[in-house]
Design a protein around this motif. Structure first.
Motif, PDB file in Angstrom:
ATOM      1  N   LEU A 181      93.815 100.878  35.815  1.00 58.84           N
ATOM      2  CA  LEU A 181      93.482  99.518  36.233  1.00 58.84           C
ATOM      3  C   LEU A 181      92.264  99.061  35.446  1.00 58.84           C
ATOM      4  N   SER A 182      92.372  97.915  34.783  1.00 54.48           N
ATOM      5  CA  SER A 182      91.254  97.435  33.972  1.00 54.48           C
ATOM      6  C   SER A 182      91.125  95.926  34.076  1.00 54.48           C
ATOM      7  N   SER A 183      89.937  95.453  33.743  1.00 55.28           N
ATOM      8  CA  SER A 183      89.645  94.027  33.771  1.00 55.28           C
ATOM      9  C   SER A 183      88.699  93.705  32.621  1.00 55.28           C
ATOM     10  N   SER A 184      88.899  92.547  31.997  1.00 58.43           N
ATOM     11  CA  SER A 184      88.054  92.173  30.867  1.00 58.43           C
ATOM     12  C   SER A 184      87.835  90.666  30.851  1.00 58.43           C
ATOM     13  N   TYR A 185      86.737  90.283  30.261  1.00 61.09           N
ATOM     14  CA  TYR A 185      86.393  88.869  30.070  1.00 61.09           C
ATOM     15  C   TYR A 185      86.216  88.634  28.577  1.00 61.09           C
ATOM     16  N   THR A 186      86.687  87.493  28.086  1.00 60.94           N
ATOM     17  CA  THR A 186      86.584  87.190  26.660  1.00 60.94           C
ATOM     18  C   THR A 186      85.955  85.825  26.449  1.00 60.94           C
ATOM     19  N   PHE A 187      84.959  85.801  25.570  1.00 63.53           N
ATOM     20  CA  PHE A 187      84.336  84.547  25.140  1.00 63.53           C
ATOM     21  C   PHE A 187      84.449  84.458  23.623  1.00 63.53           C
ATOM     22  N   ASN A 188      85.014  83.368  23.139  1.00 64.71           N
ATOM     23  CA  ASN A 188      85.080  83.146  21.699  1.00 64.71           C
ATOM     24  C   ASN A 188      84.589  81.737  21.362  1.00 64.71           C
ATOM     25  N   TRP A 189      83.764  81.671  20.352  1.00 59.64           N
ATOM     26  CA  TRP A 189      83.242  80.381  19.896  1.00 59.64           C
ATOM     27  C   TRP A 189      82.986  80.475  18.402  1.00 59.64           C
ATOM     28  N   LYS A 190      83.754  79.686  17.656  1.00 59.75           N
ATOM     29  CA  LYS A 190      83.707  79.757  16.199  1.00 59.75           C
ATOM     30  C   LYS A 190      83.889  81.204  15.760  1.00 59.75           C
TER      31      LYS A 190
END
Length: 621
Positions: free
Chosen positions: A550-559
């Motif tokens: 069981l896993s969880s992730s957050y992703t932020f991308n900007w340029k």
């Protein structure tokens, strides 16, 4: 004479009429919605040859075109233009073209179209990335793929790994039977999808990640050739040749490589301790190695609906080692005994595999894939081990003659109902026959036979900004290891959800359930050790390992910036681990199932695109 001239003129006119072609088709977006008013242009020698607009149903038609190669440009307001340098037109042809929406940023009265490489599309199983024009011009696909975050593309070693160090399964246009990354021209890459959650179809084979490279359709003839070599000290050398030639209908890919080590010296030291003895030794080992590899992949577009591929692969490996040394044996209550030690070992392996793959498209949204694979392995291990003491000598002459035969049939059906909803069902049948023949020991041949049937299904969909994947499979295993028989029914499952908060933020969670059967070496009950004080054998009563993740992730991308922290919780049941104990002063090394245990981990990675300098990576556990 006048009549003959008239006939000649009529004949030439007839030939001219039949040389004309019709180029037609439809233009739509990814949701299959027609795009009226899209501009379709054909160019000849960089000059405009013909132009038309699509009607209300997104359809267009250009008539009376001489057969030949043309440049193609399609543009629609609010969508990224499509451009092809060469498209062959002959006869009456109809095509479907799909345009991507532009990503626009409004600054008062100025409109700026965002860099293609800044786009990150969320999918049910991962993310889809797009290369910049600068990356596409690099020529080397491994250099170009360095722009993609969450993968590590090594252009020197020609390898692709994930940030966690694992190797992904590489699909080309969704097909696993492919010629790999090497022959790809970066200009042909439309998108790269990184799947961190794999469906039940791939869970059986231990796949953790998938890299799906979507390519433009090749129409003009093409060729690719690459040769490489490397030499190290001590004397090691390797060389490889890659090639591919083909066109829109046929292609042939090939690879050949060889490597050798002429002198690989190593200084070894070790010790053993039992309840009533202590043994220590040092030795020098000299080894020689060589291996050869050959591969051919023939691809044939039989028709617009049928694609056929045949793949054959062979690998030959040879390794010889000679070891000399000395040591001391101390039994409790007895004087030390010095001994000389020497060993000689020869190991030869051969591998031959063949795969036949067929894909039938019922229509652009529904396809049936059939894969038939065959594998044959041979291995001969021949050698001896000697220990000479003052008043006695230990000598072990051994020879193994092992074989493996296996076959697999996979039938897979997929249906893309819409651009974000799809169904996938299939089955995989596998047969395995192992024979371990320890000819020097007098043991009977250890036979391991396994028959398994695997049924699976998956559904992916979208609810507003939420993408999800539901996948499950069940496998029946019937095996016989020596005199022991066992039957298992084991489930597998994968559940994933991705919430696209906006174009720059997303959150993903996933759960996978997998089962792994014991390896043949872990089941073999016969001693394979050459040491007089150690017995190494398997355990035919082992159960498959089961793992819940069981896993969880957050992703932020900007340029060019990409940040992705994650947390992971794993439960292992019936874990297979090495196990040892003493019996009559002999150490027994074997395997056992050891209940269950749990792990919790957290980490992430930060990467930043540095333009032509590649990508800066920072990983933290």
């Amino acid at each position: 004479m006048k009549t003959m001239c008239s006939l000649l003129f009529l004949l030439l006119g007839t030939i001219s009429v039949y040389a004309q072609c019709v180029f037609s088709g439809t233009v739509s977006d990814r949701e299959r919605i027609p795009l009226p008013g899209a501009q379709v242009m054909l160019l000849k020698a960089d000059s405009l040859f013909a132009v038309t607009l699509t009607d209300d149903e997104g359809k267009f038609q250009i008539k009376n075109i001489p057969a030949g190669l043309y440049g193609l440009q399609i543009a629609a307001l609010g969508y990224t233009p499509m451009e092809e340098k060469e498209r062959k037109i002959e006869g009456r042809q109809a095509f479907d073209f799909v345009l991507e929406r532009e990503m626009n940023v409004n600054l008062e009265v100025v409109e700026v179209t965002a860099n293609q490489n800044d786009r990150v599309e969320r999918t049910a199983a991962g993310k889809r990335f797009f290369l910049s024009e600068e990356a596409k011009r690099k020529g080397d696909p491994f250099l170009a793929l360095q722009e993609i975050p969450s993968i590590i593309s090594n252009n020197a070693q020609k390898t692709i790994t994930m940030a966690d160090g694992s190797t992904p399964l590489i699909l080309i246009n969704g097909i696993a039977v492919n010629s790999g990354v090497n022959p790809i021209d970066p200009e042909d890459i439309e998108s790269v999808e990184v799947m961190d959650v794999v469906s039940a179809r791939y869970l059986r084979n231990g796949v953790k990640h998938i890299l799906n490279i979507q390519l433009k359709e090749k129409r003009a003839p093409y060729r690719y050739f690459e040769a490489m070599t490397r030499h190290d000290l001590p004397v090691r050398s390797m060389g490889a040749v890659y090639f591919e030639v083909g066109n829109a209908k046929y292609s042939l890919y090939g690879r050949g490589s060889g490597s050798g080590t002429y002198s690989d010296d190593a200084l070894l030291g070790g010790w053993q301790q039992g309840t009533n003895y202590f043994k220590q030794s040092t030795s020098n080992s000299e080894g020689r190695k060589r291996d050869y590899l050959g591969e051919l992949l023939f691809k044939w577009m039989v028709s617009k609906q049928d694609y056929l591929a045949f793949h054959i692969y062979t690998h030959n490996d040879y390794e010889k080692a000679e070891t000399n040394g000395q040591g001391v044996l101390q039994n409790i209550g007895e004087a030390e005994q010095n001994f000389r030690y020497f060993a000689d070992n020869l190991d030869k392996s051969n591998l031959l595999t063949g795969t036949l793959y067929h894909k039938h498209d019922f229509n652009p949204q529904q396809k049936l894939e059939t894969t038939l694979a065959f594998n044959k392995n041979w291995n001969v291990n021949d050698g001896e081990r000697n220990e000479e003491y003052a008043d006695w000598r230990y000598r072990n002459i051994y020879k193994f003659d092992n074989q493996r035969l296996s076959g697999t049939l996979n039938i897979d059906y997929s249906w893309e109902m819409t651009s974000s909803n799809s169904l996938n069902v299939g089955s995989e049948t596998r047969y395995l026959d192992d024979k371990i023949d320890q000819t020097s020991s007098g043991y009977p041949v250890f036979k391991h036979r396994e028959w398994s049937e695997y049924l699976y299904g998956a559904y992916s969909g979208k609810i507003k900004k939420f993408y999800y994947l539901l996948s499950a499979g069940v496998e029946g295993i019937w095996l016989k290891a020596g005199d022991e028989s066992a039957d298992y029914v084991k489930p597998r499952a994968a559940v994933s959800g991705t919430y696209a908060i906006n174009d720059n933020h997303s959150w993903q969670f996933d759960y996978t359930l997998t089962n792994s059967a014991p390896a043949i070496g872990q089941l073999n009950p016969y001693n394979t050790s050459t040491d007089s004080l150690v017995v190494t054998r398997g355990n035919p009563d082992l159960l498959p390992l089961q793992m819940h993740d069981l896993s969880s992730s957050y992703t932020f991308n900007w340029k060019g910036l990409y940040i992705s922290p994650f947390a992971q919780y794993t439960i292992y049941t019936d874990n297979i681990e090495p196990y040892g104990y003493s019996e009559n002063e002999i150490y027994i090394s074997t395997y056992r199932n050891n209940g269950r245990y749990k792990t919790l981990s957290a980490g992430g990675n930060v990467s930043y695109r540095l333009g032509k300098w590649g990508r800066l990576w920072i990983c933290f556990p």
